[in-house]
Design a protein around this motif. Structure first.
Motif, PDB file in Angstrom:
ATOM      1  N   TRP A   1       2.793   5.517   8.928  1.00 39.94           N
ATOM      2  CA  TRP A   1       3.275   5.411   7.556  1.00 39.94           C
ATOM      3  C   TRP A   1       4.569   6.203   7.445  1.00 39.94           C
ATOM      4  CZ3 TRP A   1      -0.023   3.884   3.047  1.00 39.94           C
ATOM      5  CH2 TRP A   1      -1.162   3.183   3.449  1.00 39.94           C
ATOM      6  N   ARG A   2       5.482   5.735   6.602  1.00 40.50           N
ATOM      7  CA  ARG A   2       6.782   6.370   6.473  1.00 40.50           C
ATOM      8  C   ARG A   2       7.074   6.694   5.014  1.00 40.50           C
ATOM      9  NH1 ARG A   2       5.685   7.214  10.735  1.00 40.50           N
ATOM     10  NH2 ARG A   2       6.637   6.547  12.698  1.00 40.50           N
ATOM     11  N   ARG A   3       7.705   7.819   4.811  1.00 33.37           N
ATOM     12  CA  ARG A   3       8.055   8.256   3.456  1.00 33.37           C
ATOM     13  C   ARG A   3       9.153   7.353   2.903  1.00 33.37           C
ATOM     14  NH1 ARG A   3      11.341  13.358   2.074  1.00 33.37           N
ATOM     15  NH2 ARG A   3      11.632  13.319   4.304  1.00 33.37           N
ATOM     16  N   GLU A   4       8.925   6.788   1.723  1.00 36.01           N
ATOM     17  CA  GLU A   4       9.890   5.869   1.128  1.00 36.01           C
ATOM     18  C   GLU A   4      10.718   6.527   0.034  1.00 36.01           C
ATOM     19  OE1 GLU A   4       9.072   1.488   0.912  1.00 36.01           O
ATOM     20  OE2 GLU A   4       9.048   1.922  -1.242  1.00 36.01           O
ATOM     21  N   VAL A   5      10.120   7.408  -0.739  1.00 41.77           N
ATOM     22  CA  VAL A   5      10.839   8.075  -1.821  1.00 41.77           C
ATOM     23  C   VAL A   5      10.158   9.405  -2.107  1.00 41.77           C
ATOM     24  CG1 VAL A   5       9.475   7.038  -3.693  1.00 41.77           C
ATOM     25  CG2 VAL A   5      11.843   7.722  -4.121  1.00 41.77           C
ATOM     26  N   SER A   6      10.934  10.377  -2.575  1.00 46.93           N
ATOM     27  CA  SER A   6      10.402  11.691  -2.919  1.00 46.93           C
ATOM     28  C   SER A   6      10.853  12.061  -4.323  1.00 46.93           C
ATOM     29  CB  SER A   6      10.882  12.768  -1.940  1.00 46.93           C
ATOM     30  OG  SER A   6      10.409  12.510  -0.635  1.00 46.93           O
TER      31      SER A   6
ATOM     32  N   ALA B   1       0.838  -1.193   0.000  1.00 43.86           N
ATOM     33  CA  ALA B   1       0.000   0.000   0.000  1.00 43.86           C
ATOM     34  C   ALA B   1       0.875   1.245   0.000  1.00 43.86           C
ATOM     35  CB  ALA B   1      -0.919   0.002   1.220  1.00 43.86           C
ATOM     36  N   TYR B   2       0.591   2.162  -0.919  1.00 49.98           N
ATOM     37  CA  TYR B   2       1.281   3.446  -0.986  1.00 49.98           C
ATOM     38  C   TYR B   2       0.256   4.566  -1.082  1.00 49.98           C
ATOM     39  CZ  TYR B   2       5.844   1.299  -2.055  1.00 49.98           C
ATOM     40  OH  TYR B   2       7.010   0.593  -1.994  1.00 49.98           O
ATOM     41  N   VAL B   3       0.582   5.692  -0.469  1.00 48.31           N
ATOM     42  CA  VAL B   3      -0.179   6.935  -0.659  1.00 48.31           C
ATOM     43  C   VAL B   3       0.795   7.972  -1.194  1.00 48.31           C
ATOM     44  CG1 VAL B   3      -1.460   8.803   0.438  1.00 48.31           C
ATOM     45  CG2 VAL B   3      -1.869   6.436   1.137  1.00 48.31           C
ATOM     46  N   GLN B   4       0.410   8.625  -2.284  1.00 49.14           N
ATOM     47  CA  GLN B   4       1.229   9.682  -2.878  1.00 49.14           C
ATOM     48  C   GLN B   4       0.712  11.027  -2.383  1.00 49.14           C
ATOM     49  OE1 GLN B   4       2.000   9.567  -7.221  1.00 49.14           O
ATOM     50  NE2 GLN B   4       1.371  11.720  -7.248  1.00 49.14           N
ATOM     51  N   ALA B   5       1.528  11.749  -1.618  1.00 48.69           N
ATOM     52  CA  ALA B   5       1.126  13.041  -1.069  1.00 48.69           C
ATOM     53  C   ALA B   5       2.153  14.096  -1.459  1.00 48.69           C
ATOM     54  CB  ALA B   5       0.997  12.966   0.451  1.00 48.69           C
TER      55      ALA B   5
ATOM     56  N   GLY C   1      -0.326  13.513   8.996  1.00 44.94           N
ATOM     57  CA  GLY C   1      -1.286  12.516   9.434  1.00 44.94           C
ATOM     58  C   GLY C   1      -0.856  11.098   9.099  1.00 44.94           C
ATOM     59  N   LEU C   2      -0.246  10.922   7.934  1.00 44.17           N
ATOM     60  CA  LEU C   2       0.262   9.604   7.564  1.00 44.17           C
ATOM     61  C   LEU C   2       1.346   9.145   8.539  1.00 44.17           C
ATOM     62  CD1 LEU C   2       0.431  10.137   3.692  1.00 44.17           C
ATOM     63  CD2 LEU C   2      -1.001   8.442   4.863  1.00 44.17           C
TER      64      LEU C   2
ATOM     65  N   HIS D   1       5.973   9.215  -1.659  1.00 46.11           N
ATOM     66  CA  HIS D   1       5.229   7.976  -1.508  1.00 46.11           C
ATOM     67  C   HIS D   1       5.406   7.448  -0.080  1.00 46.11           C
ATOM     68  CE1 HIS D   1       5.102   7.705  -6.028  1.00 46.11           C
ATOM     69  NE2 HIS D   1       3.852   7.447  -5.673  1.00 46.11           N
ATOM     70  N   PHE D   2       4.299   7.333   0.617  1.00 42.86           N
ATOM     71  CA  PHE D   2       4.280   6.842   1.991  1.00 42.86           C
ATOM     72  C   PHE D   2       3.782   5.386   2.002  1.00 42.86           C
ATOM     73  CE2 PHE D   2       4.308  11.353   2.652  1.00 42.86           C
ATOM     74  CZ  PHE D   2       4.925  11.545   3.884  1.00 42.86           C
ATOM     75  N   ARG D   3       4.396   4.610   2.878  1.00 46.09           N
ATOM     76  CA  ARG D   3       4.050   3.191   2.998  1.00 46.09           C
ATOM     77  C   ARG D   3       3.955   2.832   4.474  1.00 46.09           C
ATOM     78  NH1 ARG D   3       7.555  -1.750   0.208  1.00 46.09           N
ATOM     79  NH2 ARG D   3       6.298  -3.489   1.020  1.00 46.09           N
ATOM     80  N   PRO D   4       3.055   1.942   4.853  1.00 39.92           N
ATOM     81  CA  PRO D   4       2.965   1.567   6.272  1.00 39.92           C
ATOM     82  C   PRO D   4       4.290   0.999   6.765  1.00 39.92           C
ATOM     83  CG  PRO D   4       1.094   0.689   5.047  1.00 39.92           C
ATOM     84  CD  PRO D   4       2.049   1.226   4.032  1.00 39.92           C
ATOM     85  N   ALA D   5       4.694   1.411   7.959  1.00 39.15           N
ATOM     86  CA  ALA D   5       5.973   0.934   8.517  1.00 39.15           C
ATOM     87  C   ALA D   5       5.866  -0.535   8.900  1.00 39.15           C
ATOM     88  CB  ALA D   5       6.333   1.771   9.735  1.00 39.15           C
TER      89      ALA D   5
END
Length: 333
Positions: free
Chosen positions: A178-183, A154-158, A172-173, A329-333
């Motif tokens: 949730w942790r940022r994986e790539v920018s 699962a990823y959220v793009q913010a 909030g993520l 892109h944030f992904r659950p830790a």
């Protein structure tokens, strides 16, 4: 930064200012000689239980205990960019999404859940351009279940760094684990100067569809499945470019992709073989695609480049591209 009134440092903001852009000074955690304080500029995304959270334009979330706060104030929005076309965040976000479409998508309120067999994060992440219609925690549980049903992470793009972006969502993520994986940076420029780059475009071939040779240079998959071809072929008006290589294997020296969408031309998948670099081939591919886009009526250009890709960022600096905003892109830790 100036925080003084009558020579005194003051905190001129309150928890009621959450959501505003602020400038904050705090006592440094590990002060060095001549650096007793640390300054942070960004959006005040929360102020709870004696801790402030400020999200910077680069997506970094800084948590500041009230006890370390020395000064703070509301600051005006970032100044308008002096280069490139005017662009609202929502308009540009929708254009970039239309240029790289998933195989499957489903709404969650104003969010869009997207999947494409795991081919790239962009096509396999949530595009959150509004309210999901649920409390954030519940929405994220729905997101995780939706991607788990497809055997995908699962990823959220913010996004951060432009008016109308999502600093509070980023905070909030993180609060929900949730942790940022790539920018990556979303950059924009006027299109005509790209078409006018000093580059030899005589060897660049453009086509409406990709082929086996183009795919052999593209580096983002092993054996291309139907989902890869569907994503690459998606968009209002899609063009592919290639420069023939010198070897008998038929692998191009350079490739690129462009999607024309109204006034926008988006550039993606610009790749040059290591043995062909420093010959101006990336510029040639960009210029050739820009000329095609101009013929279709486009006037503005955009592209996305990962924030740690120093070589590509320098190349696009020289072409006149300026950063409009960043996405993460944030992904659950």
């Amino acid at each position: 930064m100036e925080f003084t009134i009558g020579g005194q440092l003051e905190v001129r903001m309150t928890p009621a200012d959450v959501g505003k852009r602020v400038s904050v000074r705090r006592v440094a955690e590990a002060p060095s000689e001549g650096a007793r304080f640390t300054d942070t500029v960004g959006v005040l995304t929360s102020w709870d239980d004696g801790v402030l959270s400020v999200t910077t334009k680069h997506g970094r979330i800084v948590r500041i205990p009230e006890s370390s706060l020395v000064a703070g104030k509301i600051v005006p929005p970032a100044p308008a960019r002096r280069r490139g076309p005017a662009a609202a965040f929502a308009e540009l976000s929708l254009a970039t999404a239309r240029a790289w479409q998933p195989v499957e998508s489903e709404p969650l309120g104003a969010w869009r859940l997207r999947a494409a067999g795991g081919f790239t994060r962009r096509a396999n992440s949530v595009l959150p351009l509004g309210d999901p219609g649920l409390p954030l925690g519940e929405a994220l549980e729905r997101v995780k279940a939706w991607y788990a049903a497809r055997d995908l992470p699962a990823y959220v793009q913010a996004a951060t760094g432009a008016e109308g972006t999502q600093e509070q969502l980023c905070a909030g993520l993180e609060d929900h684990g949730w942790r940022r994986e790539v920018s990556a940076e979303v950059r924009i420029a006027a299109l005509a100067p790209v078409a006018d780059l000093d580059a030899d475009v005589s060897a660049v071939r453009t086509a409406r569809e990709t082929d086996a040779a183009w795919l052999s240079r593209y580096q983002r998959f092993g054996t291309p499945g139907p989902h890869v071809l569907e994503v690459l072929g998606s968009g209002p008006s899609v063009w592919f470019a290639s420069v023939p290589g010198e070897d008998a294997d038929g692998v191009p020296a350079a490739i690129g992709r462009c999607v024309v969408d109204g006034r926008w031309a988006g550039f993606m998948a610009v790749e040059v073989g290591p043995e062909y670099r420093r010959r101006g081939l990336a510029k040639a591919v960009m210029a050739a695609l820009a000329r095609v886009a101009l013929d279709e009526g486009a006037s503005a250009a955009w592209l996305q480049v990962e924030a740690d890709n120093e070589g590509a960022r320098a190349l696009y600096d020289g072409m006149g591209f300026a950063t409009h905003h960043l996405y993460h892109h944030f992904r659950p830790a």
